[in-house]
Scaffold this active site. Structure first.
Site, mmCIF file in Angstrom:
data_model
loop_
_atom_site.group_PDB
_atom_site.id
_atom_site.type_symbol
_atom_site.label_atom_id
_atom_site.label_comp_id
_atom_site.label_asym_id
_atom_site.label_seq_id
_atom_site.Cartn_x
_atom_site.Cartn_y
_atom_site.Cartn_z
ATOM 1 N N ASP A 147 46.087 41.496 41.896
ATOM 2 C CA ASP A 147 46.037 41.777 40.265
ATOM 3 C C ASP A 147 44.638 42.709 39.784
ATOM 4 O O ASP A 147 43.973 42.383 40.071
ATOM 5 C CB ASP A 147 46.533 40.779 39.903
ATOM 6 C CG ASP A 147 46.732 40.203 38.529
ATOM 7 O OD1 ASP A 147 47.226 40.984 38.232
ATOM 8 O OD2 ASP A 147 47.310 39.430 38.395
HETATM 9 C C1 NOJ Z 1 47.965 40.561 35.307
HETATM 10 C C2 NOJ Z 1 49.555 39.795 34.945
HETATM 11 O O1 NOJ Z 1 48.280 38.636 35.636
HETATM 12 C C3 NOJ Z 1 50.273 40.008 35.749
HETATM 13 O O2 NOJ Z 1 50.587 39.440 36.331
HETATM 14 C C4 NOJ Z 1 50.503 41.674 35.469
HETATM 15 O O3 NOJ Z 1 51.356 41.967 36.322
HETATM 16 C C5 NOJ Z 1 49.388 42.439 35.498
HETATM 17 N N1 NOJ Z 1 48.229 41.460 34.868
HETATM 18 C C6 NOJ Z 1 50.014 43.488 34.789
HETATM 19 O O4 NOJ Z 1 50.349 43.537 33.216
#
Ligand code: NOJ
Length: 751
Positions: free
Chosen positions: A282
């Site tokens: 992430d």
């Molecule tokens: C953080 C989020 O936790 C995740 O779900 C998301 O896909 C990514 N950012 C990219 O935006």
């Protein structure tokens, strides 16, 4: 070739590209292709494939430069097909080995045409609907050049304080498995590289939905029992369904941050589940291994997440900075680098990007919000709504109503109707409840106003991308006048519809709450509305169960519509008027008060199981509405449960139940089967959902409904043996219309 000279050629090429049906590429072919490419690549180029850069925070020059040099394998957050084509063209013509890019985006509940939020889709109890919804989202996103959705989120959530509960399928592992697999099929289609389909990314591996106190990003401490029997199950189902990629979670799981957790990423995911795709971290989760106190610094963080099994790093660039030195020092072996890069190259190849990297701009234009797409999301919103109360059949609305007040901060708000994670949706082409009702009831006098304003107060995570609508902050005097105005409109009406709940930025990422009350002065408004003596319908728009315990006693009709999306207002108008009949069922237990959470139906039987008063002395421990609950405008009876007396450990249990529509409207009903294992090597939950089916019955129609449970569905991970077991013995079976189903039998599992 300079970019300026390339562009006209590119536009022409893109416009005339024919999307031939690409034949599936096998794993073996893709591996062979990736291996031959790996032989030619330098270490820096290989490391480049592991880099994912944030489109919104990378300048045009930087993005071009990274691409030319082969220092990036993927971008996230680009949505402009012209820019995507430009970058793809640079990658395939100017980068060292002409390797195309992956473009990732949060396609959570639609891309341009927004459907109901994932929690709502789960409330439809219709995996086919969820598959269809994500297939449509994939088609729209792929038309813009996006080839990778950061979706589905399959995190089980038992705590509505957690803002991201809206992104998943709720609390149940079986429903979660069905929704996870369906969404993966929707995104990816019959095979990877199928036209109009994109890669899925299941997230956030694993256990992210159980942070302490429901606080987003907080630590998670889960027993192996809870992990294997609940939280990891939808992941396993998604991987079994062929999910190409996985995203690691932010938080630490049992004190080891997920992004540095080798047990999760390698032992479970690859060794036990045979996952062959790749894992992306992430956002900055690799860097934050230092924040967690796992890593000593950037090099250690890169080494730990890399060796744990994270292939691609989202945004923090530590792989690019640190991996070359780690390779040189021998801390990471060249073969490990190849292993990390191979699935990325293989998936790019299987997607067909090496032969057909560009997006067809004509197709993009054709793929804008269309009537068919609108129809599809409207139907999904209708199927997802859950009727929680309908005293004296107040709904559907009587045709004799002349004046209706539609009151509330969410009644005419496009952005809120779309819900969180709808970044590419357009509030301007969203139908609000007020607009939907105006269109549906042209001869009714609709009186509308907000009554109260709601604002989150704190900035939301998306403020820099999709600024939240700034409410006109009224003075105290104007606020009081607006409240009184709303009540006056209700008094002038035959009936009032209050559209209350949470603004879209009140749920989603970084949107956890310590309370579940209706934000702002909505509760006061509701009470004032009821005090007028007029019939009141409450439409709840929110991404989580809210505290409506007062409303459940005093408001005759309550319809939960979640965030219903682009066609939300039309769907709600159809539901209110009876053109559509509610059939959604809760995918989560609805608590009476925040103090009860986490509250879920599939708990173990413990001391004095039946006496709810032993649990709290100041509150019942029963939910306000149980898991699987939802009313209809018609009534159903469930009777005559029959089932085989038993099954063997390789067999199946066949059950049938008679379902009769005893009301006067044709409608859908969800029939649910639950089991309980009476004894074994561990306590088993009081009930566990094992099967469900959604059926349509005409008024007066009666049907035998079959349900099948395989013996393998009765397996569970036993803390006694630290392995999956299937334990012969006596089981209970209940079948009905919620987790409180009463039709009961017992059956025996034998060797
Ligand atoms: C953080 C989020 O936790 C995740 O779900 C998301 O896909 C990514 N950012 C990219 O935006």
């Amino acid at each position: 070739m300079r970019l300026q000279t390339v562009l006209p050629i590119l536009a022409l090429a893109a416009a005339t590209t024919l999307y031939a049906q690409q034949a599936p590429i096998t794993d073996a072919q893709a591996k062979q292709f990736a291996d031959s490419l790996l032989e030619k690549m330098t270490t820096a180029e290989k490391v480049g494939q592991l880099e994912q850069a944030a489109g919104q925070y990378t300048s045009r020059e930087q993005a071009d430069d990274l691409t030319v040099k082969g220092q990036v394998g993927s971008f996230l957050f680009f949505t402009d097909p012209v820019r995507i084509n430009e970058l793809q063209h640079i990658a395939v013509t100017q980068s060292p080995h002409h390797i195309p890019l992956l473009f990732g985006y949060d396609v959570i509940h639609g891309f341009r045409t927004i459907g109901p939020i994932p929690l709502a889709l789960a409330a439809s109890w219709d995996p086919t609907l969820a598959e269809h919804a994500q297939a449509m989202a994939a088609r729209e996103a792929s038309a813009a050049g996006i080839n990778w959705a950061f979706s589905p989120m399959v995190d089980i959530a038992r705590d509505p304080r957690w803002g991201r509960i809206m992104e998943g399928a709720g609390e149940d592992p079986y429903l979660g498995e069905q929704m996870a697999a369906a969404q993966v099929h929707g995104f990816q289609g019959p095979y990877i590289g199928a036209p109009d389909h994109i890669l899925a990314c299941v997230k956030h591996f694993g256990g992210y939905g159980a942070p302490f106190g429901g606080r987003d990003y907080d630590s998670v401490d889960l027993s192996e029992d809870a992990l294997h029997n609940v939280y990891l199950r939808p992941y396993h189902a998604a991987i079994a369904a062929g999910a190409a990629t996985v995203m690691s979670a932010y938080m630490d799981l049992n004190s080891v941050p997920a992004t540095g957790n080798r047990w999760l990423m390698t032992d479970v995911l690859r060794d036990q589940w045979s996952f062959k795709g790749f894992v992306v971290s992430d956002w900055e989760a690799v860097k934050s291994l230092t924040t967690h106190g796992l890593a000593q610094g950037p090099a250690d963080a890169a080494a730990r997440s890399f060796t744990a099994g994270i292939n691609m790093e989202m945004t923090s660039s530590l792989y690019r900075e640190q991996l070359p030195a780690l390779l040189q020092s021998g801390a990471i072996k060249p073969a490990q680098l190849d292993d990390a890069v191979r699935p990325i190259l293989a998936l790019k190849y299987r997607l067909g990007l090496f032969t057909n990297p560009y997006v067809d701009l004509d197709r993009y234009k054709a793929e804008q919000v269309s009537t068919a797409q609108r129809e599809s999301v409207r139907r999904a919103a209708e199927q997802s709504a859950v009727l929680l109360r309908n005293q004296d059949s107040l709904l559907p609305l009587s045709k004799s109503l002349k004046t209706i007040a539609v009151i509330g901060p969410l009644g005419d708000s496009g952005v809120d109707t779309l819900g969180s994670w709808s970044l590419h949706g357009n509030p301007a082409d969203t139908i609000t409840v007020v607009e939907g009702l105006r269109a549906k009831l042209p001869n009714v006098n609709l009186l509308t106003t907000k009554g109260v304003e709601i604002t989150r107060g704190q900035p939301s995570i998306f403020d820099d991308q999709a600024p939240e609508p700034k409410p006109t902050l009224l003075t105290d005097q104007a606020r009081a006048a607006e409240f009184d105005h709303a009540v006056a409109l209700i008094r002038q009406s035959d009936l009032a519809i209050l559209v209350l709940g949470e603004a879209q930025n009140m749920s989603g990422e970084r949107a956890s709450r310590a309370t579940l009350t209706l934000p702002g002065r909505q509760q006061q408004l509701l009470e004032a509305a009821v005090a007028t003596g007029k019939p009141i319908v409450l439409i709840l728009m929110a991404g989580r169960p809210l505290d409506i315990t007062w409303a459940a006693e005093h408001v005759p009709a309550i319809l939960e519509v979640w965030y219903p999306g682009t066609e939300g207002g039309n769907a709600v108008a159809n539901l209110l008027t009876g053109a559509a009949v509610p059939s959604g069922k809760l995918p989560i237990t609805w608590p009476r008060s925040v103090g009860q959470v986490p509250l879920f139906y599939n708990t173990n039987l413990t001391q004095i199981p039946e006496a709810s008063a032993t649990r709290y002395w100041d509150e019942s421990s029963a939910p306000l509405y149980p898991f699987g609950f939802g009313l209809s405008y018609t009534s159903f009876t469930v009777s005559d449960l029959h089932a085989d007396p038993g099954l063997t450990t390789t067999g199946k249990l066949h059950a049938t139940v008679r379902v009769t529509n005893t009301g006067s409207m044709a409608a859908d009903e969800v029939i649910q089967a639950y089991t309980h294992q009476r004894a074994g090597s561990a306590s088993r939950p009081v009930r566990e959902l094992r099967a469900f089916t959604k059926i349509h019955l005409a008024a007066g129609e009666s049907r035998q409904v079959p349900l099948t449970i395989s013996a393998s569905d009765l397996r569970y991970w036993s803390p006694a043996t630290h392995a999956e077991v299937l334990e012969p013995g006596i089981f209970d079976l209940w079948v009905g219309d919620s987790s409180e189903a009463t039709e009961h039998l017992q059956f025996t599992l034998t060797q």
